[in-house]
Enzyme design. Structure first.
Site, PDB file in Angstrom:
ATOM      1  N   ASP A   1       0.848  -1.186   0.000  1.00 51.60           N
ATOM      2  CA  ASP A   1       0.000   0.000   0.000  1.00 51.60           C
ATOM      3  C   ASP A   1       0.895   1.252   0.000  1.00 51.60           C
ATOM      4  O   ASP A   1       2.114   1.154  -0.167  1.00 51.60           O
ATOM      5  CB  ASP A   1      -1.018  -0.034   1.154  1.00 51.60           C
TER       6      ASP A   1
ATOM      7  N   CYS B   1       2.976  -3.215   4.058  1.00 53.42           N
ATOM      8  CA  CYS B   1       2.222  -2.004   4.391  1.00 53.42           C
ATOM      9  C   CYS B   1       2.985  -1.289   5.501  1.00 53.42           C
ATOM     10  O   CYS B   1       4.179  -1.558   5.679  1.00 53.42           O
ATOM     11  CB  CYS B   1       0.767  -2.330   4.759  1.00 53.42           C
TER      12      CYS B   1
ATOM     13  N   THR C   1       2.728  -1.361   8.869  1.00 56.02           N
ATOM     14  CA  THR C   1       3.104  -2.297   9.936  1.00 56.02           C
ATOM     15  C   THR C   1       3.271  -3.724   9.452  1.00 56.02           C
ATOM     16  O   THR C   1       3.845  -4.548  10.159  1.00 56.02           O
ATOM     17  CB  THR C   1       2.010  -2.326  11.019  1.00 56.02           C
TER      18      THR C   1
ATOM     19  N   HIS D   1       8.658 -24.395   9.600  1.00 61.05           N
ATOM     20  CA  HIS D   1       7.583 -24.941  10.441  1.00 61.05           C
ATOM     21  C   HIS D   1       6.187 -24.759   9.846  1.00 61.05           C
ATOM     22  O   HIS D   1       5.324 -25.602  10.043  1.00 61.05           O
ATOM     23  CB  HIS D   1       7.596 -24.285  11.823  1.00 61.05           C
TER      24      HIS D   1
ATOM     25  N   HIS E   1       5.425 -31.082  11.596  1.00 59.06           N
ATOM     26  CA  HIS E   1       5.048 -29.827  10.945  1.00 59.06           C
ATOM     27  C   HIS E   1       4.023 -30.060   9.841  1.00 59.06           C
ATOM     28  O   HIS E   1       3.109 -29.255   9.665  1.00 59.06           O
ATOM     29  CB  HIS E   1       6.298 -29.124  10.416  1.00 59.06           C
TER      30      HIS E   1
HETATM   31  C1  RB5 Z   1      -1.727   2.941   6.545  1.00 62.84           C
HETATM   32  O1  RB5 Z   1      -1.738   4.159   7.233  1.00 62.84           O
HETATM   33  C2  RB5 Z   1      -1.554   1.787   7.512  1.00 62.84           C
HETATM   34  O2  RB5 Z   1      -2.658   1.672   8.352  1.00 62.84           O
HETATM   35  C3  RB5 Z   1      -1.330   0.492   6.770  1.00 62.84           C
HETATM   36  O3  RB5 Z   1      -0.244   0.627   5.936  1.00 62.84           O
HETATM   37  C4  RB5 Z   1      -1.045  -0.718   7.623  1.00 62.84           C
HETATM   38  O4  RB5 Z   1      -0.042  -0.446   8.561  1.00 62.84           O
HETATM   39  C5  RB5 Z   1      -2.211  -1.391   8.203  1.00 62.84           C
HETATM   40  O5  RB5 Z   1      -2.104  -2.424   8.880  1.00 62.84           O
END
Ligand code: RB5
Length: 152
Positions: free
Chosen positions: A8, A65, A67, A98, A134
């Protein structure tokens, strides 16, 4: 291998940095975007990549993304996808050995490009252990999909 990659707006810079690195490792990369900072929705990119992996059109998928968490949640809704959120080298290796993960998720706001490259390299190079413990556990995960009739 053929690698489907997507991100993203909070992950596309790391994605764009990783693509030549993955190609240098000898893999084919198909980029499903996004490619600019305009705000987009991570599930739209997760499903693009995961559909290709689940259909066998790509061998593995990589999602980024901010996080890595949203991508991971969305990816694991797709039948046949086992996606791990990884920010360390131990987990990169262990989740292949695993869990036989077929999609890797990372957060651009969490790790730098150097660590991300090492994670990608070890995740792509590590084989599933094929050990009976596994295999049995992965089959139990697949049985959860069956229980909820999620297989394609
Ligand atoms: C975008 O601001 C952020 O929420 C997205 O990239 C991600 O971290 C969501 O889990």
């Amino acid at each position: 291998m053929k690698i489907a990659i997507g991100a993203d707006h909070a992950g596309y810079r790391l994605k764009d940095e990783l693509i030549p690195f993955i190609q240098q490792l000898g893999h084919e990369v198909v980029d499903y975007g996004c490619s600019c900072p305009d705000s987009v929705d991570y599930p739209d990119y997760a499903i693009e990549v995961c559909d290709k992996v689940a259909a066998g059109e790509a061998d593995r998928g990589i999602l980024i993304c901010g996080t890595g968490i949203g991508m991971t949640i969305a990816a694991n809704k797709v039948p046949g996808i086992r996606c791990a959120l990884v920010h360390d080298l131990f987990s990169a290796k262990a989740t292949r050995e695993h869990n036989d993960t077929n999609v890797l998720s990372m957060g651009e706001r969490v790790i730098g490009p150097g660590v991300a490259q090492e994670i990608v390299k070890i995740w792509l190079e590590t084989e599933f252990s094929q050990g009976p413990r596994h295999v049995g556990r992965v089959n139990k995960v697949k049985a959860i999909e069956d229980k909820y009739q999620l297989h394609p």
